[in-house]
Design an enzyme around this catalytic site. Structure first.
Site, PDB file in Angstrom:
ATOM      1  N   ASP A  11      -0.558   5.889  -0.052  1.00  0.00           N
ATOM      2  CA  ASP A  11       0.889   5.801   0.132  1.00  0.00           C
ATOM      3  C   ASP A  11       1.542   6.755  -0.873  1.00  0.00           C
ATOM      4  O   ASP A  11       1.331   6.623  -2.077  1.00  0.00           O
ATOM      5  CB  ASP A  11       1.324   4.350  -0.111  1.00  0.00           C
ATOM      6  CG  ASP A  11       2.804   4.125   0.176  1.00  0.00           C
ATOM      7  OD1 ASP A  11       3.579   5.098   0.145  1.00  0.00           O
ATOM      8  OD2 ASP A  11       3.175   2.961   0.399  1.00  0.00           O
ATOM      9  N   ASP A 107       4.435   8.802   5.355  1.00  0.00           N
ATOM     10  CA  ASP A 107       3.869   8.963   4.016  1.00  0.00           C
ATOM     11  C   ASP A 107       2.720   8.007   3.711  1.00  0.00           C
ATOM     12  O   ASP A 107       2.387   7.789   2.556  1.00  0.00           O
ATOM     13  CB  ASP A 107       4.970   8.853   2.950  1.00  0.00           C
ATOM     14  CG  ASP A 107       5.437   7.430   2.750  1.00  0.00           C
ATOM     15  OD1 ASP A 107       5.419   6.660   3.729  1.00  0.00           O
ATOM     16  OD2 ASP A 107       5.804   7.080   1.621  1.00  0.00           O
ATOM     17  N   GLU A 108       2.123   7.431   4.746  1.00  0.00           N
ATOM     18  CA  GLU A 108       0.972   6.558   4.523  1.00  0.00           C
ATOM     19  C   GLU A 108      -0.126   6.903   5.512  1.00  0.00           C
ATOM     20  O   GLU A 108       0.156   7.169   6.675  1.00  0.00           O
ATOM     21  CB  GLU A 108       1.350   5.087   4.753  1.00  0.00           C
ATOM     22  CG  GLU A 108       2.220   4.488   3.674  1.00  0.00           C
ATOM     23  CD  GLU A 108       2.727   3.111   4.108  1.00  0.00           C
ATOM     24  OE1 GLU A 108       2.038   2.124   3.869  1.00  0.00           O
ATOM     25  OE2 GLU A 108       3.806   3.075   4.721  1.00  0.00           O
TER      26      GLU A 108
HETATM   27 MG   LIG Z   1       5.627   5.671   0.022  1.00  0.00          MG
END
Ligand SMILES: [Mg+2]
Length: 409
Positions: A11, A107-108
């Site tokens: 993350d 974003d993961e």
């Molecule tokens: Mg994040």
């Protein structure tokens, strides 16, 4: 049987803000806010740097609220195409560790290093290598949870890795009672606000409460989902890291890493044409046609290059029109540097059979916007699209939304 922890959930920390700081060194060390519309008090904060968070700014606050807490914050406008470009780059770095990479949001991403652990030492060492490679390539810090499955790696990341100085946390099934069960039920991955309310009304306030609740009762009330929740509460999750899950439904793409650097535009265009043929063939096989053509080029070290996209006048799965756009993107964006990896994606896929009907249907713009958003939500989960749509001017929402879809393969 003991299940080895081979699943990583990475993350990116304060992703949009971190990308902005990576691209503008004068922002480093400052409280940086990425805001929809900095002039409008009701604009929403999409991302806050660590410094801004430390001062109490939270994602999804309004600009007005954030400015009241942190008057010296630097507000920057979001640059979605840049964030998606970096997101794509991070996916490529993940694929240097293992082919089993599943983007979860912008974003993961999940990475399963099973079978490749020995190359990296073990999964925790692989997590460290990934963090280091991401940092070196794009200057974005990240936290990584490691576990025997997706559920535990996500929980390890959210609960422990994000707060740990090392940025990495490992949770095994043996840790479930000590680390997972004391947590409030709302912190459980896969439990949304509606399920949280259900569980709370049943008196289940912690994940441990859920674990010890009779599974029969859960199943009577929630059907098979009840059994899934019971298993998750004991750290058991059988869902695999699926590298192709998004690609199959939302886009078809193909990448090739060349055996040597290519220097000449003719050679590279030939590779583009081959990839286009392959991608169109796969789209036809799926009975789909795509609206967005994307082209990516990378140098050997993955750090230089581009990933850009453009829209076709109407969805297609034919090499002619798709290649025309791919070639256009290449000629417009290639800077002449040697190329090692070439990617062509066709996204914004629609059912081929419904295309003709749609040509005759006068869909208004808003209808198309919402349909596009629905498709992206299906593919990526709700958070990414909420962030984007809540701030972008309506006129651009559709284009931007399509772009987001285009980057998920
Ligand atoms: Mg994040």
């Amino acid at each position: 049987m003991k299940v080895e922890p081979t699943v990583l959930l990475a993350d990116m920390n304060s992703f949009y803000a971190s990308v902005e700081m990576a691209h503008n060194p004068t922002l480093r060390g400052q409280p940086v806010l990425v805001c929809g519309d900095p002039e409008r008090r009701h604009g929403i904060i999409l991302a806050a740097s660590r410094e801004a968070k430390r001062r109490g700014v939270k994602t999804a606050m309004t600009v007005g609220e954030a400015r009241a807490i942190c008057p010296d914050a630097v507000c920057v406008r979001p640059r979605m195409s840049l964030y998606l470009e970096v997101s794509w780059q991070i996916q490529q770095i993940a694929r240097t560790l293992s082919p089993l990479v599943e983007p979860y949001s912008v974003d993961e991403l999940f990475i399963d290093v099973r079978g490749a652990e020995h190359i990296w030492g073990d999964a925790v060492e692989a997590a460290g290598i990934f963090r280091q490679r991401v940092w070196e390539a794009v200057k974005v810090p990240c936290s990584v949870g490691v576990g025997p499955n997706k559920f535990l790696s996500k929980m390890a990341c959210d609960v422990e890795a994000k707060k740990s100085p090392s940025g990495v946390a490992l949770w095994r099934v043996d840790d479930v009672e000590a680390k997972l069960h004391p947590l409030p039920i709302g912190k459980m991955f896969m439990v949304g606000s509606r399920m949280e309310r259900h569980f709370r009304n049943m008196g289940l306030l912690t994940i441990g409460d859920l674990a010890h609740y009779p599974v029969d009762y859960l199943m009577r009330r929630f059907g098979l989902r009840g059994a899934v929740y019971h298993n998750l509460a004991w750290g058991r999750d059988g869902s695999p890291v699926r590298p192709d899950s998004l690609e199959q439904t939302k886009s078809v793409g193909h990448s090739v890493t060349l055996p040597r650097d290519y220097h000449h535009s003719d050679d590279i265009e030939l590779v583009l044409l081959e990839l286009t043929d392959e991608v169109c063939r796969r789209a036809r096989k799926l009975g789909k046609a795509g609206r967005t053509v994307s082209v990516g080029l990378r140098a050997y070290d993955l750090t230089r290059g581009f990933y850009r996209q453009t829209t076709l006048p109407s969805p297609s799965n034919l090499s002619g029109p798709v290649f025309e756009k791919a070639q256009l993107l290449f000629r417009r964006h290639w800077d002449g540097r040697p190329v090692r990896t070439v990617t062509v994606d066709l996204s914004g896929l629609e059912e081929d059979g419904t295309l003709q009907q749609e040509l005759f249907r006068d869909m208004d713009r808003q209808d198309r916007v919402s349909r596009t958003m629905d498709r992206i939500r299906d593919a990526m989960g709700t958070t990414a699209i909420v962030r984007a749509s809540s701030l972008l001017p309506a006129g651009q929402a559709r284009d931007r939304a399509v772009k987001i879809g285009g980057h998920y393969r």
